[in-house]
Scaffold this active site. Structure first.
Site, PDB file in Angstrom:
ATOM      1  N   LYS A 156       0.864  -1.187   0.000  1.00 33.51           N
ATOM      2  CA  LYS A 156       0.000   0.000   0.000  1.00 33.51           C
ATOM      3  C   LYS A 156       0.901   1.238   0.000  1.00 33.51           C
ATOM      4  O   LYS A 156       1.173   1.836   1.036  1.00 33.51           O
ATOM      5  CB  LYS A 156      -0.917  -0.068   1.237  1.00 33.51           C
ATOM      6  CG  LYS A 156      -2.291   0.521   0.998  1.00 33.51           C
ATOM      7  CD  LYS A 156      -3.232   0.196   2.126  1.00 33.51           C
ATOM      8  CE  LYS A 156      -4.262   1.280   2.343  1.00 33.51           C
ATOM      9  NZ  LYS A 156      -5.065   1.648   1.176  1.00 33.51           N
TER      10      LYS A 156
HETATM   11  N1  PMP Z   1      -7.835  -2.065  -2.981  1.00 35.18           N
HETATM   12  C1  PMP Z   1      -7.285  -0.854  -2.843  1.00 35.18           C
HETATM   13  C2  PMP Z   1      -6.554  -0.245  -3.989  1.00 35.18           C
HETATM   14  C3  PMP Z   1      -7.413  -0.161  -1.627  1.00 35.18           C
HETATM   15  O1  PMP Z   1      -6.894   1.052  -1.479  1.00 35.18           O
HETATM   16  C4  PMP Z   1      -8.137  -0.752  -0.569  1.00 35.18           C
HETATM   17  C5  PMP Z   1      -8.301  -0.010   0.724  1.00 35.18           C
HETATM   18  N2  PMP Z   1      -7.262  -0.261   1.623  1.00 35.18           N
HETATM   19  C6  PMP Z   1      -8.679  -2.032  -0.766  1.00 35.18           C
HETATM   20  C7  PMP Z   1      -8.501  -2.654  -1.988  1.00 35.18           C
HETATM   21  C8  PMP Z   1      -9.406  -2.737   0.328  1.00 35.18           C
HETATM   22  O2  PMP Z   1      -8.519  -3.184   1.313  1.00 35.18           O
HETATM   23  P1  PMP Z   1      -8.946  -3.242   2.847  1.00 35.18           P
HETATM   24  O3  PMP Z   1     -10.188  -4.037   2.897  1.00 35.18           O
HETATM   25  O4  PMP Z   1      -7.813  -3.918   3.518  1.00 35.18           O
HETATM   26  O5  PMP Z   1      -9.137  -1.846   3.297  1.00 35.18           O
END
Ligand code: PMP
Length: 310
Positions: A156
């Site tokens: 991320k």
């Molecule tokens: N894909 C992307 C590109 C994201 O930014 C997020 C948000 N974090 C998600 C998927 C979903 O991940 P999570 O459920 O861990 O927040």
């Protein structure tokens, strides 16, 4: 009374005092990794439940490792610091907590090695992101998802979010709520900040991480709830764009978006035009779990209680 606090340069300080200089490497080059953690307010219990906080810090450690950044703090301590920030800040509404490991050196020059890194955490009040009741109207983005061979989407990384922002703005400026982004092979990857699922003939299907998808914590939660509570094992396989148009149900998951039904894609109404039965069942299970209302899944929720001033 609520006043936001942050963890910055090794101390908990009022958020307004947490400032970085213009030469900070991460600000210039997008060299940071981050997380988003939800604090979900439960008025009956008088507390915020921090959802799967440890898993978010574990993913932060993985993102740091991919970029070769030093995280410098133990996960247990980060969890304790987060609870402390939430309790001191005093919000009695849903919040979003943003931890970040960033290159803090104030030097010019694109690289990842030989620079100082630091860790910060801040909090902000944060209501619904997409309309979870009405559902989202989506379109297929003209932008493609970044590839693992470019900037790994499994990490991320702040800089990757230019890709997401291009897709999100294009969607909104064209009158949609959210983008569905294809990967460089043309398969469905994810939303600008959400994982995507389709339902066909009672099967739940989602793209594998190797289709350049962030390994979502909300997605993992929904997969577990579907298996345990509905007896449905989620299938991980590539999804074509045309499959979106004939799916029985489509929904997105994410820390910000929670579980949001998708009711329209590229001006084709998803069957019935409203959330389908599996989406509705999963939503009910999911919202009970994240607000600490489900005994069975209480271990996912860390309570943070607002401190009453004495
Ligand atoms: N894909 C992307 C590109 C994201 O930014 C997020 C948000 N974090 C998600 C998927 C979903 O991940 P999570 O459920 O861990 O927040």
């Amino acid at each position: 009374m609520s006043t936001p606090y942050a963890y910055f340069q090794g101390q908990i300080v009022p958020l307004e005092e947490a400032k970085v200089g213009v030469m900070t490497h991460a600000f210039n080059y997008g060299t940071a990794v981050f997380e988003g953690i939800r604090g979900n307010w439960n008025a009956d219990d008088g507390c915020l439940y921090l959802f799967r906080m440890r898993e978010h810090y574990e993913r932060l450690a993985q993102s740091s490792r991919i970029l070769g950044l030093e995280m410098n703090e133990e996960i247990d301590r980060l969890c304790d610091l987060t609870v402390e920030i939430v309790e001191r800040s005093g919000y009695e509404e849903d919040v979003y907590i943003r931890p970040m490991v960033y290159l803090s050196s104030e030097v010019l020059g694109v690289r990842l090695h030989g620079l100082e890194s630091d860790l910060l955490i801040f909090i902000a009040p944060f209501g619904p992101y997409l309309d979870i009741d009405k559902g989202a109207r989506c379109h297929t983005s003209s932008w493609r998802r970044v590839d693992d061979t470019g900037i790994p989407p499994r990490a991320k990384v702040t800089g990757i979010y230019v890709n997401s922002a291009l897709a999100k703005s294009e969607a909104e400026l064209n009158g949609f709520d959210e983008a569905i982004v294809l990967n460089s092979d043309g398969h469905v990857s994810e939303g600008s900040g959400e994982n995507i699922f389709i339902v066909r003939n009672g099967a739940i299907i989602t793209p594998p991480p190797s289709d350049n998808v962030l390994e979502g914590i909300t997605a993992a939660t929904v997969v577990e709830l579907a298996a345990n509570e509905l007896g449905i094992e989620t299938v991980e396989r590539s999804i074509d764009r045309s499959e979106l148009y004939i799916a029985d149900e489509v929904f997105m998951t994410g820390t910000a978006a929670h579980l949001t039904p998708v009711t329209e894609i590229d001006r084709r109404v998803v069957k019935g035009g409203e959330p389908g039965p599996i989406t509705k069942d999963l939503s009910r299970l999911f919202f009970d779990a994240i607000r600490g209302k489900s005994e069975k899944y209480r271990q996912w929720c860390t309570p943070a209680r607002v401190r009453v001033a004495s």
